[in-house]
Enzyme design. Structure first.
Site, PDB file in Angstrom:
ATOM      1  N   ASN A 276     -39.302   5.747  33.260  1.00  0.00           N
ATOM      2  CA  ASN A 276     -40.488   5.425  33.942  1.00  0.00           C
ATOM      3  C   ASN A 276     -41.465   6.967  34.034  1.00  0.00           C
ATOM      4  O   ASN A 276     -40.920   7.948  33.302  1.00  0.00           O
ATOM      5  CB  ASN A 276     -40.305   5.222  35.405  1.00  0.00           C
ATOM      6  CG  ASN A 276     -39.774   6.276  36.193  1.00  0.00           C
ATOM      7  OD1 ASN A 276     -39.832   7.362  35.926  1.00  0.00           O
ATOM      8  ND2 ASN A 276     -38.788   5.955  37.312  1.00  0.00           N
ATOM      9  N   CYS A 339     -42.868  -4.483  31.822  1.00  0.00           N
ATOM     10  CA  CYS A 339     -41.840  -3.640  32.458  1.00  0.00           C
ATOM     11  C   CYS A 339     -42.093  -3.540  33.889  1.00  0.00           C
ATOM     12  O   CYS A 339     -41.955  -4.748  34.298  1.00  0.00           O
ATOM     13  CB  CYS A 339     -42.542  -1.976  32.030  1.00  0.00           C
ATOM     14  SG  CYS A 339     -44.182  -1.758  32.101  1.00  0.00           S
ATOM     15  N   SER A 340     -42.831  -2.795  34.857  1.00  0.00           N
ATOM     16  CA  SER A 340     -42.999  -2.975  36.134  1.00  0.00           C
ATOM     17  C   SER A 340     -44.535  -3.658  36.403  1.00  0.00           C
ATOM     18  O   SER A 340     -44.608  -5.000  36.365  1.00  0.00           O
ATOM     19  CB  SER A 340     -42.998  -1.630  37.112  1.00  0.00           C
ATOM     20  OG  SER A 340     -41.708  -1.168  36.957  1.00  0.00           O
ATOM     21  N   ARG A 345     -45.245   1.132  29.613  1.00  0.00           N
ATOM     22  CA  ARG A 345     -44.294   1.085  28.791  1.00  0.00           C
ATOM     23  C   ARG A 345     -44.644  -0.315  27.883  1.00  0.00           C
ATOM     24  O   ARG A 345     -44.232  -0.217  26.621  1.00  0.00           O
ATOM     25  CB  ARG A 345     -42.984   0.900  29.373  1.00  0.00           C
ATOM     26  CG  ARG A 345     -42.362   2.138  29.892  1.00  0.00           C
ATOM     27  CD  ARG A 345     -41.097   1.797  30.867  1.00  0.00           C
ATOM     28  NE  ARG A 345     -41.490   1.833  32.140  1.00  0.00           N
ATOM     29  CZ  ARG A 345     -40.697   1.974  33.137  1.00  0.00           C
ATOM     30  NH1 ARG A 345     -39.391   2.289  32.763  1.00  0.00           N
ATOM     31  NH2 ARG A 345     -41.017   1.657  34.341  1.00  0.00           N
TER      32      ARG A 345
END
Lengths: 497, 549
Positions: A276, A339-340, A345
């Site tokens: 992250n 990703c989140s 990313r």
């Protein structure tokens, strides 16, 4: 101007590590936007300009007999050491610089005061230089499989971090999109990033699903099904979660998480394991420490490089891009990447895959469009990540730096495949931080529109295009074999520099 | 001894050859006295001709009756031979083992090799010390050529002719030689035309524990100093290593006896450590499965890059003393045949533009390595894969080439040759059809009468087509001193040698060709412009004539 305590200091010495080890003596001027050092001695009166928005840190060091040293680190990794005779002056410069380099409001950014020599009309046309609509139509959409959706037109229905114009599968109805959007972090539902005309495979992107431990969402499942169906030659798709598995599992406790293969028909789920933004920030920090160390030994350098993990992370991003490019080009399978939040990313991986897949993104204009599409329009938080305004240091991270480095690593392996050169990448990098152009201010399209950046600021892309002769790789030939088709780089560790 | 006795099975059919980046070939394997040959007997497939001398180690494996021999070469290539039949495979393997480790000099391939090309210029005569001295004479009268070593009796590793200060007679040289390791008394290595400063090299002084001194030695090196000037002695060993050398009769120049000299110690490692480092580096490069962390830590643990940095730093120091400080320099380590030569030859690359040309680099290798008595045969008899315990093997010359490559990479336009030349030299020091790198000194080479019995590598290199192949298209003569950066981030792993067989260089080669193409095109355009200009000038002078009726 009210922040400048001292506009001019005489007899300042500048030590610049790169140009020479010897100090030059000169006068230091503070202006609203730049710190300027003019050398006294030499006949040419060398000038060193430091843009305040590029200043990353200002550090006052203990006063010695020769004066008070002021260490200025820039966001483009330049480091300058000024030695100011009087401590009081040094203090004033220090305080002024601290304030000047940390604007609190967007209006203070350099792009709002930077006036290139062009009139309003020209400036407006300049912003039309790149059009995402043209880019999507270059890829072949809208077509019978993908359509332009009006759902986010006012940044209201789904998310204020997405652009107004989004491309979705034709079979995805309005309720499906809205439903899916409610089931995704910050409403970032799956939407088209890259479409491969030849085999209909697509790269889509989103944020993580709010699946928690067991939650489901019918509309989200239908949304993915619609993506699978819009690739007639394949009966399944990959869902790539670019996070390490552990991080994704941890997110489940917060009601977020990743797709359960049992709930979604016809998906293959895959973790990639890119760290992250916090890990990346620390990694860069360590690497900078290593490269700035005063004459380190070879062992210290290599150990430092290893423990920074920087090259490991670059390799991870590149490997992820290769995985997706392979799925699209060789297997003809569509991929959903998240990703989140789907803006760091995901942006890296989608854009690396695009560079690998499509020779267009290896041209000057292609790379500009790619950054415009995957980063600017999809709400990569430029102002937060690159510390444009005085803000939360935990939001800062070299995300696009890593993407640019991946492109550079590729250009080292395929020297004839890229129309642009290293300088092009460095210039883009520089201006992402400098705020001289309005392209990267704010954190998403909505913010930029509200700032009226097209009226008030200039576009970097036209500047780069007008100066393209500086950025052309002489080895590039559009008809060269390296230029064609998909790039297949080697990512054995020894291939990274 | 006849080669035939060593070859139990001279040929086997149906052998499959696998090698990096080339398609698999099936064909007949033949063993000759010096070569391993595999030919498919078809026209358009490439044959393999491998010198036994190039084989560093072999491994054999069996699956049923199919045997596999993995041949690891000194140029770091690894090839695989699948041989049907266990007996044949065993025979081949044992023959290769014997043939690749023959110690007898008289059986070496260069003595059997007959050139298939026309020798335009005999390389054995290209770089004679007399000729080099003529250049020196044109610059200064302070030096003379001494033949004190004409029968190799004063120093067995020196050539018959050496340059020494004019005011020092041969008797003094003999006495100084007795005081230096291996009889290697201080001789001229390089004369810096710009300021008349010199670089000398020698073996360590034999001071021993009780601090022996030698007036003649002091006189010899002081004779190279201008009045009132001080010189520098660069000892390539650390202080503690130099101290320890005293116990074995060696030592270093004390301040008391050499008051006009300032001594600086550097830390270039001994040869056995360098060999170990090479083995570790090659091992790291050959394991593809490494993660990034493991690769970097293995690279670091090999210490190879550390050696490169240390050697380059020492060379820069020597060059700095001469060019910037305006001082003369004496370089030595222990024997004066390894680290000393790395430093003196690299310093010349930095200082002297002539050494950056193809001819000049050959002259440098001839002068500073071959004539200066670097024991090539001992150092290069095994490379990174060999299982036998190293005796005197060490990649001293390879490290020198690596350092040259680092400078070449930093100054891509200042060298007349490309890295191909460096790679070629690396290959020929370990296995060659030419006699150039045979033997350990000028005296050994003259005893073997190599200049009559073998062909010189330089005869091959100096043919026009080879010169063209080795040329650097970017070259523009640069008469300046070039100062390389020795910061760790400036020094890279030499891909051209260490990753040569691991990753395809196709894309890089294509880029190189493209560059050559552009330069060629540029030249053509330049010619065209010149022609047009000439025509224009001509027309302009003719015009008035036309106007007159």
């Amino acid at each position: 101007m009210e922040h400048i305590r001292l506009p001019k200091v005489e007899k300042v010495r500048l030590i610049d590590k790169i140009s020479s080890r010897r100090a030059s003596v000169g006068t230091l001027y503070l202006t609203a936007t730049h710190t300027i050092f003019v050398e006294n001695e030499s006949e040419i009166r060398t000038e060193t300009w430091v843009l305040h928005s590029l200043v990353c840190s200002v550090e006052k060091q203990a006063t010695t007999t020769t004066g008070s040293p002021l260490l200025v680190h820039c966001k483009n990794y330049q480091a300058l050491r000024f030695i100011i005779p009087q401590e009081r002056d040094c203090h004033d410069v220090h305080v002024s610089l601290l304030r000047l380099s940390r604007p609190e409001r967007y209006e203070e950014l350099y792009c709002f005061s930077f006036h290139a020599n062009s009139d309003k009309e020209v400036r407006g046309q300049a912003w039309d230089f790149l059009s995402l609509k043209a880019e999507y139509s270059r890829m072949g959409v809208p077509n019978h499989l993908w359509i332009l959706s009006p759902v986010n037109r006012d940044y209201k229905v789904c998310t204020d971090t997405y652009p107004a114009e989004l491309y979705v599968p034709k079979s995805a109805t309005h309720p499906v999109i809205v439903g899916s959007s409610k089931f995704r972090s910050r409403g970032r539902f799956p939407t088209l990033s890259y479409y491969c005309k030849e085999n209909h495979a697509a790269i889509c992107r989103s944020s993580q699903p709010l699946s928690g431990f067991s939650a489901r969402c019918l509309e989200d499942e239908q949304m993915l099904e619609a993506i699978v169906r819009s690739n007639p030659r394949s009966d399944f798709m990959y869902v790539v979660d670019t996070r390490p598995k552990l991080n994704a599992i941890a997110n489940r406790a917060a009601g977020k998480g990743y797709e359960n293969e049992d709930n979604y028909s016809n998906i293959k789920f895959q973790f990639i394991g890119i760290e992250n933004i916090h890990v990346m920030r620390n990694s860069l920090q360590k690497m900078l420490e290593v490269s700035e160390a005063w004459s380190p030994s070879m062992s210290e350098f290599l150990e430092g490089l290893e423990s920074s993990g920087w090259l490991k992370h670059i390799k991870a991003v590149l490997d992820a891009g290769i995985f997706i490019a392979k799925a699209v080009a060789e297997d003809g399978v569509s991929v959903l990447v998240h990703c989140s939040d789907g803006w760091d990313r995901t942006a890296q991986v989608c854009s690396v895959a695009s560079v690998l897949l499509d020779p267009y993104y290896r041209t000057l204009k292609g790379l500009m469009v790619l950054i415009e599409r995957d980063w600017v329009s999809f709400g990569h938080k430029f102002s937060h990540r690159y510390n444009h305004l005085d803000g939360d240091p935990k939001e800062v991270s070299p995300v696009i730096d890593q993407f640019l480095e991946c492109v550079w690593q590729l250009s080292e392996q395929f020297p004839c495949a890229f129309e642009y050169n290293e300088r092009f990448l460095i210039t883009i990098h520089n201006h992402i931080y400098s705020c001289q152009y309005g392209n990267f201010i704010g954190n998403n399209q909505k913010e930029r529109t509200e700032l009226r950046h097209q009226e008030k600021t200039h576009s970097l892309w036209t500047y780069l295009w007008e100066n393209r002769t500086d950025h052309i790789n002489p080895l590039y030939r559009p008809d060269h074999s390296q230029t064609q088709g998909v790039l297949r780089p080697v990512t054995a560790p020894y291939c990274f520099k | 001894m006849e080669f035939a006795e060593l070859i139990k099975t001279p040929r086997v059919d149906g052998v499959v050859l696998r090698r990096p980046f080339l398609p698999t070939v099936e064909g007949t394997l033949c063993l000759t006295g010096h070569h391993l040959i595999l030919s498919s007997r078809q026209d358009n497939t490439e044959e393999l001709w491998l010198l036994h001398a190039n084989i560093d180690a072999i491994e054999k494996r069996f699956v049923g009756s199919l045997g596999t021999i993995i041949v690891k070469c000194k140029d770091l290539r690894v090839i695989q031979l699948d041989i049907p039949g266990m007996e044949e495979c065993l025979n081949i393997a044992s023959s290769i083992e014997v043939l690749s480790t023959l110690d007898s000099v008289s059986l070496m391939y260069p003595l059997f090799y007959r050139p298939m090309f026309q020798v335009i210029e005999d390389g054995w005569k290209s770089f004679l010390p007399e000729d080099a001295f003529k250049d020196l004479e044109s610059m200064t009268e302070e030096w003379r050529l001494s033949d004190v070593n004409k029968d190799y009796s004063v120093c067995s590793s020196y050539p018959p002719l050496v340059a020494v200060p004019k005011d020092v007679d041969d008797d003094t040289l003999r006495k100084a030689a007795a005081f230096r390791h291996g009889g290697r008394f201080p001789v001229l290595s390089y004369y810096h035309k710009k300021n008349g400063m010199v670089m000398m090299r020698s073996g360590q002084p034999l001071t021993g524990t009780n601090g022996r001194r030698c007036k003649e030695d002091e006189k010899l090196i002081n004779a190279t100093l201008r009045a009132g000037k001080r010189g520098y002695i660069i000892d390539t060993r650390t202080v503690s290593v130099a101290q320890q050398a005293k116990a074995r009769g060696g030592g270093f120049e004390s301040e008391a006896n050499y008051p006009q000299w300032r001594r600086i110690h550097k830390a270039i490692e001994r040869s056995s450590i360098l060999q170990e480092s090479l083995i570790k580096l090659v091992e790291a490069c050959n394991d593809q499965s490494h993660s990034m962390d493991r690769w970097l830590s293995k690279l670091e643990a090999s210490n190879w890059q550390t050696h490169v940095k240390e050697i380059l730093t020492s060379a820069c120091l020597a060059a700095q003393c001469i060019d910037r400080e305006g001082a003369s320099v004496l370089v030595h380590g222990t024997e004066g045949t390894d680290s000393t030569l790395q430093v003196t030859s690299l310093a010349q690359i930095i200082l002297d533009p002539a050494c950056r040309t193809i001819q000049g680099f050959q002259a440098l290798v001839e002068r500073e390595w071959l004539q200066a008595g670097h024991p090539f045969q001992q150092r290069c008899s095994q490379s990174a894969y060999s299982n036998s315990k190293p005796r005197c093997e060490a990649p001293v010359f390879l490290l020198f080439l690596d350092c040259v490559w680092q400078i070449l990479r930093q100054f891509p336009c200042s060298f007349q040759f490309s890295q191909h030349f460096l790679v070629l030299l690396f290959e020929h020091t370990y296995a060659s059809q030419f006699g150039t790198f045979m033997g350990n000194s000028a005296s050994e080479r003259s005893k073997l009468n190599l200049s009559q019995k073998t062909v010189s590598l330089w005869s091959w290199v100096n043919r026009p087509q080879e010169v063209e192949r080795l040329s650097n298209p970017l070259y523009e003569a640069n008469c300046l001193v070039i100062w390389p950066s020795v910061a760790p981030q400036s020094l890279l792993l030499w891909e051209g040698v260490f990753l040569r067989w691991k990753r395809s260089s196709r894309c890089l080669d294509e880029a190189y060709d493209e560059m050559v193409h552009i330069i060629q095109y540029n030249k053509e355009l330049q010619n065209k412009v010149n022609n047009l200009r000439r025509q224009l000038a001509q027309l302009e002078t003719e015009e008035p004539l036309l106007q007159t009726p």
